[in-house]
Design an enzyme around this catalytic site. Structure first.
Site, short mmCIF file in Angstrom:
data_model
loop_
_atom_site.label_atom_id
_atom_site.label_comp_id
_atom_site.label_asym_id
_atom_site.label_seq_id
_atom_site.Cartn_x
_atom_site.Cartn_y
_atom_site.Cartn_z
N GLY A 171 35.34 28.75 47.57
CA GLY A 171 36.70 29.24 47.71
C GLY A 171 36.93 30.45 46.83
O GLY A 171 36.02 31.25 46.61
N GLU A 172 38.15 30.59 46.33
CA GLU A 172 38.55 31.67 45.43
C GLU A 172 38.57 33.04 46.11
O GLU A 172 38.89 34.04 45.48
CB GLU A 172 37.64 31.75 44.20
CG GLU A 172 37.56 30.50 43.37
CD GLU A 172 36.61 30.64 42.18
OE1 GLU A 172 36.13 31.77 41.92
OE2 GLU A 172 36.35 29.64 41.52
N GLY A 173 38.16 33.13 47.36
CA GLY A 173 38.01 34.43 48.00
C GLY A 173 36.65 35.05 47.78
O GLY A 173 36.45 36.23 48.08
#
Length: 334
Positions: free
Chosen positions: A300-302
């Site tokens: 995740g987190e981009g």
């Protein structure tokens, strides 16, 4: 008309037609989004929305809820994977508190999109009100409005929220009419017993739901503050003719919600990678989306956006800088 011009430009570069594969499709899409045959990627941004989930209290995650606020502080201190990759590729990073169960001290470089200190558990009731869900969309768009004013035309979105794969999996299951077993994964690292428990809890939550199929009702009942602010941000970016980099499973479910509200968003979306989450593969197939990368990511987190961004730059650069058969005085095929 711009599409035909772009196709001619791409096909007349000094290469066999189609030999740059998905980069050619990407160059065409970027030119179409920006409405130019000479596209430039300007002031790239990545926004990480963070929030807590009531469903996490039911035991659907391998990590405790306090990790959400700890990771937000890690983002702000520059120590997370997304910080590393954004620095590497000169991408501006912004972190937004959409609903972390914590009061952060004043003065931190943290965007304020806080709806509440986490959602309620959707096991026996709705995670948030419909009014809160719509406020999420509004606050997400407001973030993009500020960034667009800085000249940005390419933006990606990430998230942080313990329990958010559960919220995303249920939304995917109901919006795509797929069994929850096809939509869930190990998230932060569940073992087999924990994964089975997660599936049983989410099956029960779906069985307890007595509402309808209206997308706003579903988003309010099962959504997360960060997921829905990301949805609003994507819709806002599409309105402003920005390139939208879509990250992994959670971000793609946010896109799914945005698509359910306005299907025109598809023209602006670049799907950056296929994550290790089983549901993401099915979701990309459902959306007929072709991811740029397959790196077995599930962070995740981009992070997938930041890693894919150089491919967007390469697509733009070959379109703008590569010689044509005519300019290089090379004989084209018959």
């Amino acid at each position: 008309m711009i599409t035909e011009y772009l196709k001619v430009l791409i096909d007349n570069k000094t290469k066999p037609p189609g030999s740059l594969g998905m980069l050619e499709d990407l160059a065409l899409q970027i030119g179409e989004i920006l409405e130019t045959t000479n596209p430039q990627l300007i002031n790239p941004h990545l926004v990480v929305f963070a929030a807590d989930h009531g469903i996490a209290r039911e035991g659907v995650s391998a990590f405790p809820q306090e990790v959400t606020r700890q990771m937000v502080l890690n983002f702000l201190n520059g120590g997370a994977a997304i910080n590393v990759f954004c620095r590497q590729h000169a991408i501006n990073l912004q972190v937004v508190d959409a609903g972390v169960n914590y009061d952060f001290e004043d003065g931190l470089p943290l965007g304020d999109g806080k709806i509440a200190k986490g959602t309620a558990s959707f096991l026996d009731g709705q995670a948030m009100t419909i009014a809160q869900a719509k406020l999420c969309l509004l606050k997400g768009e407001e973030v993009v409005v500020e960034i667009a004013a800085k000249g940005c035309n390419v933006i990606g979105f990430g998230e942080m929220g313990i329990g958010n794969t559960s919220s995303a999996a249920v939304l995917m299951s109901l919006l795509c009419d797929l069994p929850i077993a096809d939509c869930i994964g190990r998230g932060t690292g569940l073992n087999d017993i924990q994964l089975l428990k997660k599936q049983q809890i989410l099956e029960q939550a779906i069985a307890n739901y007595k509402g309808g199929s209206d997308i706003y009702e579903l988003m309010a009942y099962f959504g997360g503050f960060e997921l829905l602010e990301m949805t609003g941000a994507m819709l806002g970016a599409a309105k402003r003719k920005m390139i939208i980099m879509v990250d992994g499973f959670i971000a793609t479910v946010a896109y799914l919600c945005a698509y359910g509200i306005d299907q025109r968003i598809k023209n602006n979306a670049v799907f950056c990678h296929e994550s290790e989450e089983k549901g993401h593969r099915y979701l990309l197939s459902y959306l007929d989306a072709k991811p740029l990368l397959r790196l077995n990511l599930r962070l995740g987190e981009g992070t997938g956006c930041a890693l894919a961004y150089p491919l967007l730059k390469s697509a733009v650069n070959f379109l703008n800088e590569m010689a044509s058969f005519q300019s290089a005085e090379i004989t084209n095929k018959s």
